[in-house]
Design a protein around this motif. Structure first.
Motif, PDB file in Angstrom:
ATOM      1  N   SER A  35      -3.229  -7.888  -7.882  1.00 51.53           N
ATOM      2  CA  SER A  35      -2.195  -6.968  -8.358  1.00 51.53           C
ATOM      3  C   SER A  35      -2.630  -5.521  -8.204  1.00 51.53           C
ATOM      4  O   SER A  35      -1.830  -4.659  -7.832  1.00 51.53           O
ATOM      5  N   SER A  36      -3.907  -5.259  -8.465  1.00 47.98           N
ATOM      6  CA  SER A  36      -4.427  -3.895  -8.324  1.00 47.98           C
ATOM      7  C   SER A  36      -4.376  -3.432  -6.871  1.00 47.98           C
ATOM      8  O   SER A  36      -3.995  -2.296  -6.585  1.00 47.98           O
ATOM      9  N   VAL A  37      -4.762  -4.314  -5.941  1.00 52.41           N
ATOM     10  CA  VAL A  37      -4.722  -3.948  -4.525  1.00 52.41           C
ATOM     11  C   VAL A  37      -3.284  -3.692  -4.086  1.00 52.41           C
ATOM     12  O   VAL A  37      -3.002  -2.709  -3.386  1.00 52.41           O
ATOM     13  N   MET A  38      -2.363  -4.543  -4.512  1.00 53.93           N
ATOM     14  CA  MET A  38      -0.966  -4.349  -4.106  1.00 53.93           C
ATOM     15  C   MET A  38      -0.382  -3.053  -4.684  1.00 53.93           C
ATOM     16  O   MET A  38       0.320  -2.324  -3.986  1.00 53.93           O
ATOM     17  N   ARG A  39      -0.683  -2.754  -5.926  1.00 49.83           N
ATOM     18  CA  ARG A  39      -0.183  -1.513  -6.526  1.00 49.83           C
ATOM     19  C   ARG A  39      -0.840  -0.308  -5.867  1.00 49.83           C
ATOM     20  O   ARG A  39      -0.189   0.704  -5.590  1.00 49.83           O
ATOM     21  N   THR A  40      -2.134  -0.417  -5.590  1.00 50.09           N
ATOM     22  CA  THR A  40      -2.842   0.670  -4.930  1.00 50.09           C
ATOM     23  C   THR A  40      -2.259   0.908  -3.542  1.00 50.09           C
ATOM     24  O   THR A  40      -2.093   2.062  -3.122  1.00 50.09           O
ATOM     25  N   HIS A  41      -1.906  -0.159  -2.849  1.00 47.15           N
ATOM     26  CA  HIS A  41      -1.252  -0.026  -1.539  1.00 47.15           C
ATOM     27  C   HIS A  41       0.028   0.802  -1.678  1.00 47.15           C
ATOM     28  O   HIS A  41       0.276   1.704  -0.878  1.00 47.15           O
ATOM     29  N   LEU A  43       0.778   3.046  -3.950  1.00 47.50           N
ATOM     30  CA  LEU A  43       0.438   4.438  -4.247  1.00 47.50           C
ATOM     31  C   LEU A  43      -0.100   5.153  -3.011  1.00 47.50           C
ATOM     32  O   LEU A  43       0.278   6.292  -2.720  1.00 47.50           O
ATOM     33  N   MET A  44      -0.989   4.493  -2.271  1.00 48.97           N
ATOM     34  CA  MET A  44      -1.557   5.107  -1.064  1.00 48.97           C
ATOM     35  C   MET A  44      -0.480   5.300  -0.002  1.00 48.97           C
ATOM     36  O   MET A  44      -0.418   6.348   0.644  1.00 48.97           O
ATOM     37  N   TYR A  45       0.357   4.290   0.168  1.00 50.65           N
ATOM     38  CA  TYR A  45       1.402   4.378   1.189  1.00 50.65           C
ATOM     39  C   TYR A  45       2.375   5.512   0.879  1.00 50.65           C
ATOM     40  O   TYR A  45       2.813   6.224   1.789  1.00 50.65           O
ATOM     41  N   SER A  46       2.679   5.718  -0.397  1.00 53.74           N
ATOM     42  CA  SER A  46       3.610   6.808  -0.735  1.00 53.74           C
ATOM     43  C   SER A  46       3.003   8.167  -0.419  1.00 53.74           C
ATOM     44  O   SER A  46       3.716   9.084   0.001  1.00 53.74           O
ATOM     45  N   ARG A  47       1.687   8.313  -0.563  1.00 58.63           N
ATOM     46  CA  ARG A  47       1.034   9.583  -0.207  1.00 58.63           C
ATOM     47  C   ARG A  47       1.101   9.807   1.301  1.00 58.63           C
ATOM     48  O   ARG A  47       1.386  10.916   1.764  1.00 58.63           O
ATOM     49  N   VAL A  48       0.825   8.760   2.061  1.00 62.56           N
ATOM     50  CA  VAL A  48       0.873   8.861   3.520  1.00 62.56           C
ATOM     51  C   VAL A  48       2.306   9.127   3.979  1.00 62.56           C
ATOM     52  O   VAL A  48       2.552   9.985   4.831  1.00 62.56           O
ATOM     53  N   ASP A  49       3.258   8.402   3.410  1.00 65.24           N
ATOM     54  CA  ASP A  49       4.663   8.563   3.785  1.00 65.24           C
ATOM     55  C   ASP A  49       5.155   9.985   3.500  1.00 65.24           C
ATOM     56  O   ASP A  49       5.923  10.543   4.286  1.00 65.24           O
ATOM     57  N   ALA A  50       4.707  10.580   2.412  1.00 65.25           N
ATOM     58  CA  ALA A  50       5.127  11.950   2.080  1.00 65.25           C
ATOM     59  C   ALA A  50       4.665  12.951   3.140  1.00 65.25           C
ATOM     60  O   ALA A  50       5.342  13.959   3.383  1.00 65.25           O
ATOM     61  N   VAL A  51       3.550  12.676   3.796  1.00 61.33           N
ATOM     62  CA  VAL A  51       3.052  13.554   4.855  1.00 61.33           C
ATOM     63  C   VAL A  51       3.767  13.268   6.178  1.00 61.33           C
ATOM     64  O   VAL A  51       4.129  14.189   6.917  1.00 61.33           O
ATOM     65  N   LEU A  52       3.983  11.991   6.490  1.00 54.87           N
ATOM     66  CA  LEU A  52       4.538  11.621   7.790  1.00 54.87           C
ATOM     67  C   LEU A  52       6.054  11.768   7.890  1.00 54.87           C
ATOM     68  O   LEU A  52       6.572  12.084   8.966  1.00 54.87           O
ATOM     69  N   LYS A  53       6.751  11.544   6.805  1.00 54.50           N
ATOM     70  CA  LYS A  53       8.220  11.560   6.848  1.00 54.50           C
ATOM     71  C   LYS A  53       8.780  12.882   7.381  1.00 54.50           C
ATOM     72  O   LYS A  53       9.677  12.869   8.227  1.00 54.50           O
ATOM     73  N   PRO A  54       8.259  14.040   6.948  1.00 57.92           N
ATOM     74  CA  PRO A  54       8.778  15.301   7.502  1.00 57.92           C
ATOM     75  C   PRO A  54       8.550  15.446   9.010  1.00 57.92           C
ATOM     76  O   PRO A  54       9.237  16.210   9.677  1.00 57.92           O
TER      77      PRO A  54
END
Length: 178
Positions: A35-41, A43-54
């Motif tokens: 569960s921790s790995v999935m939740r961490t995924h 959180l990490m993916y949202s940080r990456v997506d915030a940079v790449l989406k623009p």
């Protein structure tokens, strides 16, 4: 994605407590780890997506562009890209379709294998992948929010899990030069 405000308690710790209370103590640590790995995924993916989406990129699109940029000629057969990215060929085709439509890569016939298609990085694709990588390095990867020694330990633990799960094998050692 991170909640608007932090929760007043760790829901995974509470789930672990409930697991134990319901008689599943032997599985509680595993459930908490997964569960921790999935939740961490998330959180990490949202940080990456915030940079790449623009930049008009998803992580899948970036991975393919970055993979192509690492090759000598900026080209790979689609089947090789699929294998190296560890995704189904249909997924690679979908990503290639979008990147080709946007002018960041093109398809070419393989010069020696009439059954294969090469995906080739365009100059616009090279420019985009360099800009995206610089932005990710600066905004996410250089300061991931985990101390360097713990980051290396975490990466090693996850690599051992991936290897044991059949994700990859260690390469054979190269012989010593004669």
């Amino acid at each position: 994605m991170a909640p608007a405000s932090p929760l007043p308690m760790d829901p995974i710790a509470e789930a672990k407590r409930q697991w134990i209370a319901h008689g599943w103590a032997d599985a509680a640590d595993g459930m908490a780890a997964f569960s921790s790995v999935m939740r961490t995924h998330q959180l990490m993916y949202s940080r990456v997506d915030a940079v790449l989406k623009p930049l008009g990129l998803s992580y899948a699109r970036l991975e393919l562009l970055r993979l192509l940029s690492f090759t000598r000629g900026g080209a790979l057969p689609m089947a090789s890209a699929s294998a190296r990215l560890q995704v189904h060929p249909t997924s690679v085709t979908n990503v290639v379709d979008r990147l080709e439509r946007d002018g960041f890569l093109r398809r070419e016939a393989h010069p020696t294998d009439g059954r294969a298609t090469l995906v080739v990085l365009t100059p616009a694709g090279r420019t985009l992948v360099e800009a995206a990588t610089a932005a990710l390095n600066e905004q996410v990867f250089a300061q991931p929010g985990i101390p360097p020694d713990e980051l290396r330990s975490m990466t090693g633990i996850l690599a051992r899990f991936r290897r044991a799960s059949g994700d990859f094998t260690d390469p054979a050692p190269h012989p010593e030069p004669l």
